[in-house]
Design an enzyme around this catalytic site. Structure first.
Site, PDB file in Angstrom:
ATOM      1  N   ARG A  58      40.323  26.624 -23.549  1.00 58.69           N
ATOM      2  CA  ARG A  58      41.309  26.568 -22.443  1.00 58.69           C
ATOM      3  C   ARG A  58      42.534  27.425 -22.753  1.00 58.69           C
ATOM      4  NH1 ARG A  58      45.086  22.798 -22.089  1.00 58.69           N
ATOM      5  NH2 ARG A  58      43.874  21.163 -23.084  1.00 58.69           N
ATOM      6  N   TYR A 111      44.304  33.211   3.351  1.00 58.41           N
ATOM      7  CA  TYR A 111      43.096  32.398   3.201  1.00 58.41           C
ATOM      8  C   TYR A 111      43.468  30.922   3.423  1.00 58.41           C
ATOM      9  CZ  TYR A 111      39.327  29.888   0.938  1.00 58.41           C
ATOM     10  OH  TYR A 111      38.322  29.009   0.671  1.00 58.41           O
ATOM     11  N   ASP A 183      47.925  38.901  -3.000  1.00 55.86           N
ATOM     12  CA  ASP A 183      46.505  38.558  -3.110  1.00 55.86           C
ATOM     13  C   ASP A 183      45.712  39.809  -2.721  1.00 55.86           C
ATOM     14  OD1 ASP A 183      43.896  37.714  -2.706  1.00 55.86           O
ATOM     15  OD2 ASP A 183      44.478  35.701  -2.102  1.00 55.86           O
ATOM     16  N   LYS A 208      34.703  37.504  -5.246  1.00 58.01           N
ATOM     17  CA  LYS A 208      34.408  38.479  -4.201  1.00 58.01           C
ATOM     18  C   LYS A 208      34.068  39.838  -4.820  1.00 58.01           C
ATOM     19  CE  LYS A 208      35.506  34.929  -1.716  1.00 58.01           C
ATOM     20  NZ  LYS A 208      36.622  34.225  -2.202  1.00 58.01           N
TER      21      LYS A 208
HETATM   22  N1  LCS Z   1      42.184  34.474  -1.710  1.00 58.84           N
HETATM   23  C1  LCS Z   1      41.410  35.001  -0.755  1.00 58.84           C
HETATM   24  C2  LCS Z   1      41.897  36.183   0.012  1.00 58.84           C
HETATM   25  C3  LCS Z   1      40.161  34.460  -0.485  1.00 58.84           C
HETATM   26  O1  LCS Z   1      39.414  35.023   0.463  1.00 58.84           O
HETATM   27  C4  LCS Z   1      39.726  33.322  -1.212  1.00 58.84           C
HETATM   28  C5  LCS Z   1      38.422  32.676  -0.948  1.00 58.84           C
HETATM   29  C6  LCS Z   1      40.569  32.793  -2.200  1.00 58.84           C
HETATM   30  C7  LCS Z   1      41.788  33.400  -2.433  1.00 58.84           C
HETATM   31  C8  LCS Z   1      40.150  31.601  -3.032  1.00 58.84           C
HETATM   32  O2  LCS Z   1      39.190  32.000  -3.945  1.00 58.84           O
HETATM   33  P1  LCS Z   1      38.024  31.061  -4.541  1.00 58.84           P
HETATM   34  O3  LCS Z   1      38.675  29.854  -5.090  1.00 58.84           O
HETATM   35  O4  LCS Z   1      37.112  30.727  -3.414  1.00 58.84           O
HETATM   36  O5  LCS Z   1      37.406  31.928  -5.588  1.00 58.84           O
HETATM   37  N2  LCS Z   1      37.843  33.066   0.247  1.00 58.84           N
HETATM   38  C9  LCS Z   1      36.717  32.591   0.759  1.00 58.84           C
HETATM   39  C10 LCS Z   1      36.186  33.030   1.964  1.00 58.84           C
HETATM   40  O6  LCS Z   1      36.740  33.821   2.742  1.00 58.84           O
HETATM   41  N3  LCS Z   1      35.014  32.483   2.154  1.00 58.84           N
HETATM   42  O7  LCS Z   1      34.704  31.609   1.147  1.00 58.84           O
HETATM   43  C11 LCS Z   1      35.786  31.609   0.188  1.00 58.84           C
END
Ligand code: LCS
Length: 393
Positions: A58, A111, A183, A208
């Site tokens: 961690r 998001y 972001d 992503k």
């Molecule tokens: N920031 C953005 C721009 C995102 O699109 C997402 C997730 C996150 C942060 C959070 O990331 P995660 O914890 O899921 O790795 N976006 C998603 C979407 O558009 N569809 O499923 C997840």
């Protein structure tokens, strides 16, 4: 050759790598939760920061370090921190930099969960927030208060593809001593480098584009300033949203082809956006590469390409959109984005369902909006798939 002089693809393949005791050609998975000290003094010295050495995963791990160093190099930052998810990265930034009576200004169409956790959870600890259309710089300036500590921008936004001028927004924030976090999930460092444009922190859902293969959930932040890094690292260690070594290993492998994947998908995305815009059954398309995008000129300046994400609405609203989603055969009906496979989804009922209808409407997330993430399949196959489904509507 010095690492910072190397080209982007070279950095993708080699940055952050180190040779282990066996001369392994790639950084292996150190799937260990804890590390042996040489003796009691060494253990104490490691904890006190007087000696190098891993302690506990961690806190730090060789496989995770390699990925963090690679991401820091790619974003032209000081150091990176990897997380178990993008949301662990987002909540660590909020936790480290906000507090009772402090205020954040954020993009209204971020998001869904990045917004909902402020409204639902951080508000219980006295954190104040304003969600504004950050593509309008006056809206940022007007939202700033004496207790504002953080400007959190998502550009392009998920899923409305609105673009904020990072450089100008950072200038406004810095005039008021406010830190700026961008972001960069929708772009990846191949397309946009927020730290070069003046941001203090860049954040990713590496689930992503960075990993790119729909087999890892992960997140990262990279900072420019050593003190901000220290603060964020300590909060991550206490909060415990660290990445797992196996996630880091898969991500280090996935990221090597980031530019190759992006190059292929971006060319297709442009062709697909033009195809959709000309289609009689499509009401509108939002893609930064189209001249019809209100911030097309800003996208040309700020981004190295236009990305692979678009949103559009089928004439006939949500019913027609549902028919499209039910009838495509190649595009996968699933949330997430930025993978090698083309994905289609409906934000109002899926990724952004956590927001109230009013918040969605104010952010431009209409009930008929369909989000499309272009993968690396052949462009003509993706268009044939859309064509087939659109004919059935
Ligand atoms: N920031 C953005 C721009 C995102 O699109 C997402 C997730 C996150 C942060 C959070 O990331 P995660 O914890 O899921 O790795 N976006 C998603 C979407 O558009 N569809 O499923 C997840």
């Amino acid at each position: 050759m010095k690492e910072n002089k190397q080209g982007f693809n070279t950095k993708l393949v080699h940055a952050g790598d180190y040779e282990d005791m066996y001369g392994s050609a790639i950084v292996p998975v150190y799937q260990a939760s804890t590390f042996k000290f040489k003796n009691a003094k060494h253990g104490g010295d490691c904890f006190a920061g007087r000696a190098d050495g891993y302690i506990y995963t961690r806190i730090g791990n060789p496989t995770i370090d390699a990925l963090e160093n690679k991401l820091a190099t790619l974003e032209n930052g000081y150091k990176g921190i990897a997380f178990s998810s993008g949301m662990a990265a987002v909540s660590t930034v909020y936790m480290a930099l906000l507090g009772q009576g402090l205020h954040i200004v954020s993009t209204n169409a971020i998001y869904g969960s990045s917004r909902a956790i402020l409204e639902r959870d951080f508000s219980r600890f006295g954190v104040e927030y304003s969600f504004v259309d950050t593509s309008n710089l006056n809206a940022i300036e007007n939202a700033i208060r004496s207790n504002t500590k953080l400007l959190f921008i998502e550009t392009p936004t998920n899923p409305t593809i609105e673009i904020t001028d990072i450089q100008k927004a950072a200038e406004i924030a810095h005039k008021h001593n406010i830190l700026v976090c961008v972001d960069n999930t929708f772009c990846s460092p191949y397309i946009q480098k927020p730290l070069d444009l003046g941001a203090d922190i860049v954040l990713h859902s590496i689930t992503k584009f960075i990993n790119g293969h729909a087999d890892v959930v992960g997140g990262a932040i990279i900072t420019k300033d050593p003190d901000v890094y220290k603060q964020l690292r300590q909060t991550m260690i206490y909060l415990g949203g660290n990445m797992d070594p196996h996630q880091a290993y898969l991500t280090s492998r996935g990221v090597k082809t980031l530019a190759l994947r992006m190059d292929k998908s971006q060319v297709s995305a442009m062709t697909i956006a033009q195809y959709l815009e000309a289609h009689p059954k499509i009401a509108w398309v939002k893609y930064p590469g189209l001249k019809s995008h209100p911030q097309h000129e800003l996208a040309k300046q700020q981004m190295n390409g236009f990305g692979t994400m678009m949103s559009f609405e089928v004439k006939g609203g949500i019913k027609a959109g549902e028919m499209l989603m039910d009838n495509v055969q190649l595009a996968v009906l699933a949330v997430s984005l930025g993978g090698v496979e083309t994905l289609i989804q409906h934000p109002a009922s899926m990724t952004h369902a956590g927001l109230s209808k009013e918040a969605r409407e104010e952010a431009g997330i209409t009930d008929g909006l369909v989000r499309f993430s272009v993968g690396i399949e052949e462009c003509e196959d993706i268009i044939a798939d859309l064509d087939y489904a659109l004919k059935l509507i």
